[in-house]
Scaffold this motif. Structure first.
Motif, PDB file in Angstrom:
ATOM      1  N   TRP A 145      27.861  23.157  65.285  1.00 16.18           N
ATOM      2  CA  TRP A 145      28.543  22.215  66.150  1.00 16.18           C
ATOM      3  C   TRP A 145      30.033  22.571  66.252  1.00 16.18           C
ATOM      4  O   TRP A 145      30.615  22.544  67.335  1.00 16.18           O
ATOM      5  CB  TRP A 145      28.368  20.784  65.638  1.00 16.18           C
ATOM      6  N   ILE A 151      23.985  22.747  60.667  1.00 20.23           N
ATOM      7  CA  ILE A 151      24.156  22.120  61.987  1.00 20.23           C
ATOM      8  C   ILE A 151      25.638  21.858  62.244  1.00 20.23           C
ATOM      9  O   ILE A 151      26.143  22.081  63.347  1.00 20.23           O
ATOM     10  CB  ILE A 151      23.329  20.819  62.072  1.00 20.23           C
ATOM     11  N   GLY A 152      26.354  21.419  61.195  1.00 13.37           N
ATOM     12  CA  GLY A 152      27.784  21.136  61.338  1.00 13.37           C
ATOM     13  C   GLY A 152      28.565  22.378  61.742  1.00 13.37           C
ATOM     14  O   GLY A 152      29.435  22.329  62.620  1.00 13.37           O
ATOM     15  N   LEU A 153      28.239  23.506  61.112  1.00 11.81           N
ATOM     16  CA  LEU A 153      28.934  24.745  61.453  1.00 11.81           C
ATOM     17  C   LEU A 153      28.632  25.159  62.890  1.00 11.81           C
ATOM     18  O   LEU A 153      29.524  25.593  63.625  1.00 11.81           O
ATOM     19  CB  LEU A 153      28.531  25.862  60.485  1.00 11.81           C
ATOM     20  N   VAL A 201      22.210  20.018  57.263  1.00 18.02           N
ATOM     21  CA  VAL A 201      23.341  19.392  57.972  1.00 18.02           C
ATOM     22  C   VAL A 201      24.546  20.311  57.959  1.00 18.02           C
ATOM     23  O   VAL A 201      25.291  20.362  58.954  1.00 18.02           O
ATOM     24  CB  VAL A 201      23.786  18.069  57.317  1.00 18.02           C
ATOM     25  N   ILE A 202      24.788  21.013  56.853  1.00 21.20           N
ATOM     26  CA  ILE A 202      25.931  21.934  56.815  1.00 21.20           C
ATOM     27  C   ILE A 202      25.752  22.982  57.914  1.00 21.20           C
ATOM     28  O   ILE A 202      26.679  23.274  58.677  1.00 21.20           O
ATOM     29  CB  ILE A 202      26.052  22.607  55.433  1.00 21.20           C
TER      30      ILE A 202
END
Lengths: 117, 495
Positions: free
Chosen positions: B187, B183-185, B180-181
């Motif tokens: 995004w 993917i978050g970056l 998720v980290i």
């Protein structure tokens, strides 16, 4: 100092992230490990939410009075991630209860010792 | 019929999901098994139709809820994930007929239902991860499958299953959070979560620091999920102490889907083999893969629990697959994807046969098995055939994939890798040979003398996989040729 204040949200994220991960690695108590895991996951919520906030922006409900809106996407994503996090911790706690019933302890090293023989 | 055709991508995920909730509602063991059986077979058929459609007309894009991408969630099926969908749903459809006998011996009706519910949720999650074209959706489905598999492993008969599940939960969650980290970056840098959209936007900014950090987080997170050495620590206990069905199912599917994710992230969204070879990833992966091949095989030789031995062997075989990925050429990726396919068949089959031994004997300790080849001839014969395939003997599926892996290394002029592949296969021969020696060349113990052959419900699913392992050793038009077409798409980042 201003460098820290300008991106305070990221610093908090990083501190929580490292702190949480450290607790998972360093503590032998299985419940404490889960607490660390929870903190670690929480840091990610911040990582997602803070870039979505635009200073002076309002909630994204279209109206003639406002021109600047915050991005609603991260809130939706993190709502999902919180649900996943709750489920993970609940399952983890349930496993710890079962481990306690089976071994009589929830200390990592004691359980490990009992598994050797 | 036309309508149904359109809805196939959604059905792929919805079928097992609805079936899982039905199992949880009815809580009657045999009924749940029937539901699981029918939904598993149906989702296998859906996967077959999807693959045929992809071969016929190219990429299928499905808009969930009618919201068009990149705003809505898109299910995007191309040759690569249609191939993986087929592996996952196929292995599942073969295992379900076996489960009834194995599970009803140990659990009461309600517990059986919960087991089938978990099984179907794992299936839902894995199929969802594979089919979705949305980065955040990947995370959600990954966690659905992971959480269900923790619960499934905790249902093992040994209390060590509980600690194995706990350990898997901790490491799996760290892995998922890393993903998720990442993917978050991605995004934050691109403002999109759609994989197709990401693939279009990332190449411009691929050398910025957040994107490289995202790549690093994704690599570590997915490596945890696929048990790449040295992040494999959760795997041996989870496979060894979970129920036999769970070991067979997870060994055949869960790590394969994680490998698919690795391929998707590395090649499709970051811009193909050119980007991949610019980063230090090929060297890092190659070293870790070689370490996995040798360290895990050597550890496997010294295991007394055969399930644990096969679990370590899985880590070693994942090393072979990652070795293929590290070269990032057409041939080596063909090898990696073929090995993914073949290993799913072989390992699931081996775990099913071990489950049959566990069912009759109540133990899979190597010393307890002496002389079992005389009492359970069909089971052990199957074990030998699949063992040969695992070693990579010519005429079996394992040979084909190792051939392509070796060829991939030779193309790069690294002949010494070929030597290493052969020697790692020899280590495989040692640990399979140990079981064969004990089973065939020792006098049966008192317990073994009283044994009967495994029930036919347990044997024929395993023999289906054995037949597949031999068939795909001769006819590669399905496995290797599809894998080659998929490899071409990966190398050139066509999505």
């Amino acid at each position: 100092m201003s460098l820290i204040l300008a991106s305070i949200n990221y610093w908090v994220t990083i501190i929580l992230m490292i702190g949480g991960l450290y607790i998972v690695v360093a503590h032998g108590n299985m419940v404490k490990k889960l607490v660390g895991l929870s903190i670690f996951q929480t840091s990610v919520y911040l990582l997602f939410l803070s870039p979505g906030k635009i200073l002076g922006g309002t909630a994204p409900i279209i109206s003639e009075k406002f021109e600047v809106y915050s991005n609603p996407l991260p809130h939706v994503l993190i709502l999902t991630a919180i649900v996943v996090g709750v489920a993970t911790i609940a399952l983890g706690m349930a496993l710890v209860v079962r481990i306690n019933e089976a071994y009589g302890t929830i200390e990592d090293d004691e359980v490990h010792e009992m598994e050797q023989d | 019929m036309e309508f149904l055709q359109e809805q196939l991508p959604a059905l792929q995920v919805v079928l097992p999901l609805v079936a899982a909730s039905l199992c949880a509602l009815f809580r009657f063991g045999y009924l749940s098994w029937l539901i699981t059986l029918s939904s598993s077979i149906l989702s296998f058929l859906v996967a077959v139709f999807l693959l045929l459609r992809v071969l016929e007309q190219g990429i299928i894009s499905y808009e969930i809820g009618g919201w068009s991408p990149p705003f809505g969630i898109e299910y995007r099926v191309d040759l690569i994930n249609a191939f993986v969908l087929l592996i996952v749903s196929g292995v599942s459809a073969v295992i379900v007929p076996y489960t009834q006998k194995s599970i009803s011996a140990r659990f009461d009706s309600t517990e059986q239902s919960w087991f089938y519910c978990m099984y179907l949720l794992v299936l839902t999650g894995l199929l969802g991860v594979t089919i979705t074209g949305d980065a955040f959706n990947i995370f959600v489905f990954l966690e659905i499958s992971s959480l269900a598999s923790y619960a499934m492993i905790a249902m093992g008969r040994d209390r060590r299953g509980l600690t194995a599940a706990y350990q898997y939960l901790i490491m799996g969650t760290i892995g998922a959070t890393f993903i998720v980290i990442g993917i978050g970056l991605l995004w934050a840098m691109t403002g999109t979560l759609n994989l197709y959209d990401l693939a279009g936007r990332l190449p411009e900014i691929k050398n910025t620091r957040p994107v490289l950090a995202a790549l690093a987080f994704l690599t570590v997170g997915v490596s945890l999920k696929l048990a790449l050495f040295p992040l494999h620590l959760w795997l041996p206990n989870a496979y060894a102490y979970g129920p036999s069905v769970a070991s067979a199912f997870l060994a055949g599917t869960a790590t394969k889907v994680a490998i698919y994710l690795l391929l998707r992230f590395f090649f499709t969204i970051f811009g193909g083999a050119t980007f991949f070879t610019e980063t230090p990833l090929p060297e890092i992966l190659k070293i870790l893969a070689l370490l996995a091949m040798f360290a895990a095989s050597i550890v496997a030789i010294f295991q007394s629990n055969i399930k644990r031995m096969l679990a370590y062997s899985s880590v070693a075989q994942i090393g072979f697959i990652v070795l293929g990925i590290s070269y990032a050429t057409e041939t080596s990726l063909t090898g990696a994807m073929t090995h993914m396919f073949n290993h799913a068949i072989m390992k699931a089959g081996l775990f099913l046969l071990l489950g049959a031994i566990m069912f009759r004997l109540g133990s899979v300790k190597i010393e307890a098995l002496s002389g079992i080849g005389r009492k359970m001839p069909l089971t052990m014969a199957g074990f030998v055939i699949l063992g040969l395939s695992l070693i990579g003997a010519p005429g079996t599926a394992g040979f084909i994939s190792k051939w392509y892996l070796g060829l991939g290394a030779l193309e790069q002029g690294e002949w010494w890798i070929l030597v290493l592949i052969v020697s790692a296969s020899l280590l495989t021969m040692i640990y399979i040979g140990r079981v064969v020696e004990v089973a065939y060349f020792r006098e049966p113990t008192d317990e073994v003398v009283q044994l009967k052959e495994a029930p036919s419900e347990m044997l024929w699913p395993a023999y289906l996989l054995i037949a597949a392992a031999i068939y795909f050793g001769f006819d590669t038009s399905f496995s290797a040729d599809l894998a080659r077409q998929a490899a071409v798409l990966l190398v050139n980042a066509v999505y």
